[in-house]
Scaffold this active site. Structure first.
Site, short mmCIF file in Angstrom:
data_model
loop_
_atom_site.label_atom_id
_atom_site.label_comp_id
_atom_site.label_asym_id
_atom_site.label_seq_id
_atom_site.Cartn_x
_atom_site.Cartn_y
_atom_site.Cartn_z
N ASP A 115 0.85 -1.19 0.00
CA ASP A 115 0.00 0.00 0.00
C ASP A 115 0.88 1.24 0.00
O ASP A 115 1.82 1.35 0.80
CB ASP A 115 -0.92 0.00 1.22
CG ASP A 115 -2.10 0.95 1.05
OD1 ASP A 115 -2.45 1.25 -0.11
OD2 ASP A 115 -2.68 1.37 2.06
N HIS A 122 -3.65 14.12 0.96
CA HIS A 122 -3.82 13.25 2.13
C HIS A 122 -2.60 13.34 3.04
O HIS A 122 -2.73 13.48 4.27
CB HIS A 122 -4.03 11.80 1.68
CG HIS A 122 -4.04 10.81 2.81
ND1 HIS A 122 -5.03 10.78 3.77
CD2 HIS A 122 -3.18 9.81 3.12
CE1 HIS A 122 -4.78 9.81 4.63
NE2 HIS A 122 -3.65 9.21 4.26
N GLU A 190 -9.27 3.94 -1.79
CA GLU A 190 -8.08 3.80 -2.61
C GLU A 190 -8.40 3.13 -3.94
O GLU A 190 -9.47 2.55 -4.14
CB GLU A 190 -7.02 2.96 -1.88
CG GLU A 190 -6.73 3.47 -0.47
CD GLU A 190 -5.55 2.76 0.18
OE1 GLU A 190 -4.80 2.06 -0.54
OE2 GLU A 190 -5.37 2.91 1.41
N ASP A 222 -8.85 0.29 2.55
CA ASP A 222 -7.84 -0.18 3.49
C ASP A 222 -8.25 0.27 4.89
O ASP A 222 -7.84 1.33 5.37
CB ASP A 222 -6.46 0.38 3.12
CG ASP A 222 -5.34 -0.33 3.85
OD1 ASP A 222 -5.43 -1.56 4.02
OD2 ASP A 222 -4.37 0.34 4.23
N ARG A 226 -6.96 3.77 13.79
CA ARG A 226 -6.06 4.90 13.99
C ARG A 226 -5.41 4.93 15.37
O ARG A 226 -4.27 5.37 15.50
CB ARG A 226 -6.80 6.21 13.73
CG ARG A 226 -7.38 6.35 12.33
CD ARG A 226 -6.32 6.28 11.26
NE ARG A 226 -6.87 6.56 9.93
CZ ARG A 226 -6.20 6.47 8.80
NH1 ARG A 226 -4.93 6.09 8.83
NH2 ARG A 226 -6.78 6.74 7.64
N GLN A 229 -2.75 2.24 15.26
CA GLN A 229 -1.71 2.71 14.35
C GLN A 229 -0.84 3.79 14.99
O GLN A 229 0.39 3.77 14.87
CB GLN A 229 -2.36 3.25 13.07
CG GLN A 229 -1.38 3.77 12.04
CD GLN A 229 -2.08 4.39 10.84
OE1 GLN A 229 -3.31 4.38 10.74
NE2 GLN A 229 -1.31 4.95 9.93
N LYS A 242 -3.40 -1.84 10.45
CA LYS A 242 -3.80 -1.93 9.05
C LYS A 242 -4.09 -3.36 8.59
O LYS A 242 -4.77 -3.55 7.58
CB LYS A 242 -2.69 -1.38 8.16
CG LYS A 242 -2.40 0.10 8.34
CD LYS A 242 -3.39 0.92 7.55
CE LYS A 242 -2.91 2.36 7.45
NZ LYS A 242 -3.78 3.16 6.57
N THR A 246 -8.57 -5.59 4.49
CA THR A 246 -8.49 -4.72 3.33
C THR A 246 -9.51 -5.23 2.32
O THR A 246 -9.37 -6.34 1.81
CB THR A 246 -7.08 -4.72 2.70
OG1 THR A 246 -6.13 -4.27 3.67
CG2 THR A 246 -7.04 -3.81 1.48
N GLU A 347 -9.31 12.52 8.18
CA GLU A 347 -9.22 13.84 7.55
C GLU A 347 -10.57 14.55 7.59
O GLU A 347 -10.66 15.74 7.90
CB GLU A 347 -8.79 13.70 6.10
CG GLU A 347 -7.43 13.12 5.85
CD GLU A 347 -7.23 12.86 4.38
OE1 GLU A 347 -6.84 13.80 3.65
OE2 GLU A 347 -7.49 11.72 3.93
#
Length: 405
Positions: A115, A122, A190, A222, A226, A229, A242, A246, A347
């Site tokens: 990925d 972004h 994506e 994906d 957060r 991560q 992650k 997916t 975002e």
């Protein structure tokens, strides 16, 4: 005459003039008819054609497209021409299935998954969120396509339930991490590229050979935890935040269907090193849409991506890493310059500080029962647009080994 139950000897396929799945598209997938085994098919209009029956070719009786993809670019072009010629007249009735009556499967066996992080918009947004007082882009970002190696075994087909992941999390004000369900579950809209033919170990693949190796394009979500991560990603990057799921769309749109969607990429400054320079434009004018519980919340434009898929391929193999049939590499989150073009919820809600309205409710991150659907279209030949199908997923959690909402 149009397809009907009972499998008449031959039928004529009726495709609406503005269909996203006309003869200029013809995406490939793997389907199973009622009571039948998985096999390769192609979508046209609201119908799925059984390629083994249509073309009398046993390679399409396989439960994945890998054997066909491995036959190479010339074979892909020949089969596409044969399909277009076949659907111009009557086709065998046994080859025709209503799209709503079949079950779709993961269309290829995933060999490897990489990925990328190819959207400057972004990358800047995420940089501003996590490093508000520093330069949002790291020094290497404009020099090479940044990526991470994902987990092929958790690539799943659209419609598969998403189990809320568990892992270590550490709140900024906390002294110690804790273990439990992710509270900041997110998506990343994506575009993915499916490798058809491999390469030799130790031999880099130049960007000019992109169309010789890449079979087609899928949509990708994906899914990202957060909070997991954020705690784990330093110093080696994404891992468990992650690797739990997916999702990909069940239809692979062949590169040949996207000739009219090709556009020059965005201006790159500084000029890339020679191995990353392109002789042909491989930007793609793909318009995406994200719905959250049935409400459209964003429309990310793929044409704004900084790094192209051919540059990603060249960089991925620059050290001599080999390609294999079934490799999947994805673009990373597709985000445009406007708020309504952001391709992830971190975002869109600015890390939860600016909740968004989803119908009559507000959301910061995904809650149990939430469903996300990503769709996309692109310009096609003759003025029609090309459809990519959808990648859909609903969030639940594991209860005693079973999925529950």
């Amino acid at each position: 005459m149009t397809p009907s139950s009972g499998h008449p000897a031959t039928v004529v396929i009726d495709v609406p003039e503005q269909s996203l799945y006309g003869t200029g598209n013809l995406p490939y997938g793997v389907f199973s008819p009622l009571g039948g085994a998985p096999r390769a098919g192609v979508r046209i209009g609201d119908w799925v054609l059984d390629l083994a029956v249509l073309l009398d070719d046993d390679v399409f009786t396989e439960p994945t497209l890998n054997a066909f993809m491995a036959q190479g670019h010339q074979r892909w072009a020949e089969v596409r021409t044969r399909i277009q010629q076949a659907v111009a007249g009557p086709v065998p009735g046994k080859a025709v299935h209503a799209h709503e009556a079949v079950r779709m499967h993961l269309p290829f066996a995933v060999a490897d998954y990489v990925d990328f992080y190819a959207s400057e918009h972004h990358a800047r947004n995420v940089g501003r969120i996590f490093r508000p007082t520093a330069e949002p882009l790291l020094p290497n970002w404009r020099r090479l396509p940044i990526g991470y190696h994902g987990r092929a075994g958790t690539v799943i087909v659209s419609g598969t339930g998403i189990t809320r992941p568990r892992g270590q999390r550490k709140e900024p004000a906390a002294d110690q991490p804790t273990y439990g369900d992710s509270h900041r579950l997110d998506i990343e809209a994506e575009v993915g590229f499916v490798v058809g033919t491999g390469s030799s170990l130790g031999v880099p693949v130049p960007s000019t050979d992109f169309s010789q190796h890449v079979f087609g394009v899928v949509l990708v979500n994906d899914w990202s935890a957060r909070d997991i991560q954020a705690w784990e990603y330093m110093p080696l990057g994404p891992f468990l935040g992650k690797s739990f799921a997916t999702s990909v769309s069940p239809w692979i749109v062949p590169l040949q269907a996207l000739e009219a969607a090709r556009v020059p990429g965005v201006a790159q400054d500084p000029q890339p090193l020679p191995y990353l320079r392109e002789e042909q434009p491989w930007g793609l004018d793909i318009q995406m849409s994200i719905t959250w519980n049935g409400h459209e919340v964003s429309r990310p434009p793929y044409r704004t991506m900084y790094w192209s898929p051919s540059q990603m391929l060249a960089h991925m193999t620059a050290n001599g890493a080999r390609l294999r049939t079934g490799d999947l590499y994805a673009s990373g989150t597709v985000s445009g310059p406007d708020v309504a073009e952001r391709g992830s919820f971190i975002e869109l809600t600015w890390n939860g500080s600016e909740p968004v309205q989803v119908g009559r409710q507000t959301r910061r991150f995904l809650e149990d029962g939430d469903e996300v659907v990503i769709t996309a279209t692109a310009p096609g030949c003759g003025g029609n647009r090309v459809g990519f199908g959808e990648v859909r997923g609903r969030v639940g959690r594991s209860v005693c080994g079973s999925f529950s909402l």
